[in-house]
Design a protein around this motif. Sequence first.
Motif, mmCIF file in Angstrom:
data_model
loop_
_atom_site.group_PDB
_atom_site.id
_atom_site.type_symbol
_atom_site.label_atom_id
_atom_site.label_comp_id
_atom_site.label_asym_id
_atom_site.label_seq_id
_atom_site.Cartn_x
_atom_site.Cartn_y
_atom_site.Cartn_z
ATOM 1 N N ASP A 254 -122.160 -13.086 43.246
ATOM 2 C CA ASP A 254 -121.656 -13.534 41.943
ATOM 3 C C ASP A 254 -121.460 -15.050 42.016
ATOM 4 O O ASP A 254 -120.404 -15.537 42.417
ATOM 5 C CB ASP A 254 -120.348 -12.818 41.601
ATOM 6 N N ARG A 255 -122.499 -15.768 41.638
ATOM 7 C CA ARG A 255 -122.485 -17.223 41.777
ATOM 8 C C ARG A 255 -121.395 -17.873 40.909
ATOM 9 O O ARG A 255 -120.683 -18.776 41.357
ATOM 10 C CB ARG A 255 -123.858 -17.790 41.402
ATOM 11 N N LYS A 256 -121.240 -17.407 39.691
ATOM 12 C CA LYS A 256 -120.272 -18.018 38.783
ATOM 13 C C LYS A 256 -118.839 -17.797 39.266
ATOM 14 O O LYS A 256 -117.998 -18.704 39.186
ATOM 15 C CB LYS A 256 -120.464 -17.469 37.372
ATOM 16 N N LYS A 257 -118.591 -16.610 39.776
ATOM 17 C CA LYS A 257 -117.261 -16.324 40.324
ATOM 18 C C LYS A 257 -116.989 -17.220 41.533
ATOM 19 O O LYS A 257 -115.879 -17.765 41.687
ATOM 20 C CB LYS A 257 -117.177 -14.852 40.730
ATOM 21 N N ALA A 258 -118.003 -17.403 42.384
ATOM 22 C CA ALA A 258 -117.844 -18.246 43.566
ATOM 23 C C ALA A 258 -117.603 -19.701 43.180
ATOM 24 O O ALA A 258 -116.827 -20.411 43.834
ATOM 25 C CB ALA A 258 -119.080 -18.130 44.459
ATOM 26 N N GLU A 259 -118.256 -20.157 42.108
ATOM 27 C CA GLU A 259 -118.068 -21.538 41.650
ATOM 28 C C GLU A 259 -116.624 -21.776 41.237
ATOM 29 O O GLU A 259 -116.053 -22.849 41.490
ATOM 30 C CB GLU A 259 -119.016 -21.839 40.486
ATOM 31 N N LYS A 260 -116.020 -20.790 40.596
ATOM 32 C CA LYS A 260 -114.617 -20.918 40.180
ATOM 33 C C LYS A 260 -113.669 -20.812 41.374
ATOM 34 O O LYS A 260 -112.663 -21.516 41.448
ATOM 35 C CB LYS A 260 -114.280 -19.834 39.145
ATOM 36 N N LYS A 261 -113.998 -19.931 42.293
ATOM 37 C CA LYS A 261 -113.124 -19.653 43.428
ATOM 38 C C LYS A 261 -113.184 -20.753 44.479
ATOM 39 O O LYS A 261 -112.184 -21.057 45.144
ATOM 40 C CB LYS A 261 -113.516 -18.307 44.051
ATOM 41 N N TYR A 262 -114.371 -21.365 44.618
ATOM 42 C CA TYR A 262 -114.567 -22.408 45.639
ATOM 43 C C TYR A 262 -115.140 -23.668 44.974
ATOM 44 O O TYR A 262 -116.312 -24.016 45.158
ATOM 45 C CB TYR A 262 -115.510 -21.917 46.739
ATOM 46 N N PRO A 263 -114.327 -24.338 44.165
ATOM 47 C CA PRO A 263 -114.826 -25.467 43.362
ATOM 48 C C PRO A 263 -115.342 -26.645 44.187
ATOM 49 O O PRO A 263 -116.146 -27.448 43.687
ATOM 50 C CB PRO A 263 -113.603 -25.870 42.528
ATOM 51 N N LYS A 264 -114.921 -26.772 45.424
ATOM 52 C CA LYS A 264 -115.363 -27.901 46.242
ATOM 53 C C LYS A 264 -116.664 -27.608 47.008
ATOM 54 O O LYS A 264 -117.232 -28.511 47.626
ATOM 55 C CB LYS A 264 -114.262 -28.287 47.233
ATOM 56 N N ALA A 265 -117.090 -26.367 46.963
ATOM 57 C CA ALA A 265 -118.309 -25.981 47.691
ATOM 58 C C ALA A 265 -119.543 -26.229 46.828
ATOM 59 O O ALA A 265 -119.488 -26.160 45.602
ATOM 60 C CB ALA A 265 -118.239 -24.513 48.085
ATOM 61 N N MET A 266 -120.664 -26.530 47.472
ATOM 62 C CA MET A 266 -121.934 -26.645 46.759
ATOM 63 C C MET A 266 -122.560 -25.252 46.683
ATOM 64 O O MET A 266 -122.854 -24.629 47.705
ATOM 65 C CB MET A 266 -122.881 -27.606 47.477
ATOM 66 N N ILE A 267 -122.750 -24.769 45.464
ATOM 67 C CA ILE A 267 -123.294 -23.436 45.252
ATOM 68 C C ILE A 267 -124.545 -23.573 44.388
ATOM 69 O O ILE A 267 -124.487 -24.132 43.293
ATOM 70 C CB ILE A 267 -122.275 -22.505 44.584
ATOM 71 N N VAL A 268 -125.677 -23.084 44.898
ATOM 72 C CA VAL A 268 -126.963 -23.295 44.222
ATOM 73 C C VAL A 268 -127.601 -21.956 43.866
ATOM 74 O O VAL A 268 -127.316 -20.921 44.495
ATOM 75 C CB VAL A 268 -127.919 -24.114 45.122
ATOM 76 N N PRO A 269 -128.480 -21.959 42.842
ATOM 77 C CA PRO A 269 -129.244 -20.736 42.536
ATOM 78 C C PRO A 269 -130.124 -20.351 43.720
ATOM 79 O O PRO A 269 -130.338 -21.145 44.645
ATOM 80 C CB PRO A 269 -130.090 -21.140 41.324
ATOM 81 N N VAL A 270 -130.642 -19.146 43.678
ATOM 82 C CA VAL A 270 -131.354 -18.592 44.827
ATOM 83 C C VAL A 270 -132.717 -18.061 44.393
ATOM 84 O O VAL A 270 -132.893 -17.654 43.245
ATOM 85 C CB VAL A 270 -130.488 -17.480 45.470
#
Length: 284
Positions: A254-270
């Motif tokens: 769940d990329r969007k959930k991870a973006e909210k939960k870990y705002p300082k992390a770089m999260i990219v599509p796959v």
Amino acid sequence: MDALTVKGLSKTYSSFTLQNISFQVPKGTIVGLVGENGAGKSTTINAVLGLIKKDSGDISILGRHDYEMTAADRELIGVVFDNSNFSGELSPKMLHKVLKDIYHTWDEALYFSLLEKMNLPRDKKIKTFSKGMKMKLSIIAAVSHHPRLLILDEATSGLDPVTRDDILDLFLTFVQEEENSILLSSHITSDLEKIADYIIFIHAGKLVFFKSKDKLLADYGIIKCGLAQFGRIEKQDIIAYRKMDYEWQILVGDRKKAEKKYPKAMIVPVTIDEIMLLYVKGET
């Protein structure tokens, strides 16, 4: 009704076991079958086609159980493997004369129109064709007896991008008729990202997932981070992870959930390739 339904398919060999594989090919869709070499893709396809005897499980094709299929029913299945089985001494024109006596539903006009569209000569011997030309011919022959289900095992492997694009266009045209469906096994996941509606991922004989391609690519993501950030990612959010030279890569569902939960992390599509790599080479 689905074009193909597989439930609990299992097959054991001395050194490999296909375990409890279940998926569907809905009518009017293209379903991609992916996995590393030896994962069980060809075993699955061979079981569906009745080329090997399954140990357990249920297979229904176009509304009939596999053990109920008649010769007429099997004409509704088109099959293409990764090599041409036609005699090299034949030309496409001569091949037409052979196939029209085999298939009751053979469509001469469609066959020759597709030869022209795909720039294949009618009168040259097949042995003079390139691999891409042979594959085009195999697919044209499979389509020209009006199957409802097309099953292809690595049909685009080893082909140049232009030839693959021509073939993918043919697949998309085929499923425009909503009664038609395709099960396509391929190592070239970028092709599946272009045309597939669903993805089946098999790893080491087990089903990892059967998901909508669009939802898969929309939902999944990769967290790229250093060791300190990696230590802060909660285990329940991690599907698989891998230590690279300069970073950790973490697959999340769940990329969007991870973006909210870990705002300082770089999260990219796959991509599908990246999902497979992390499942196969990563740790869970």
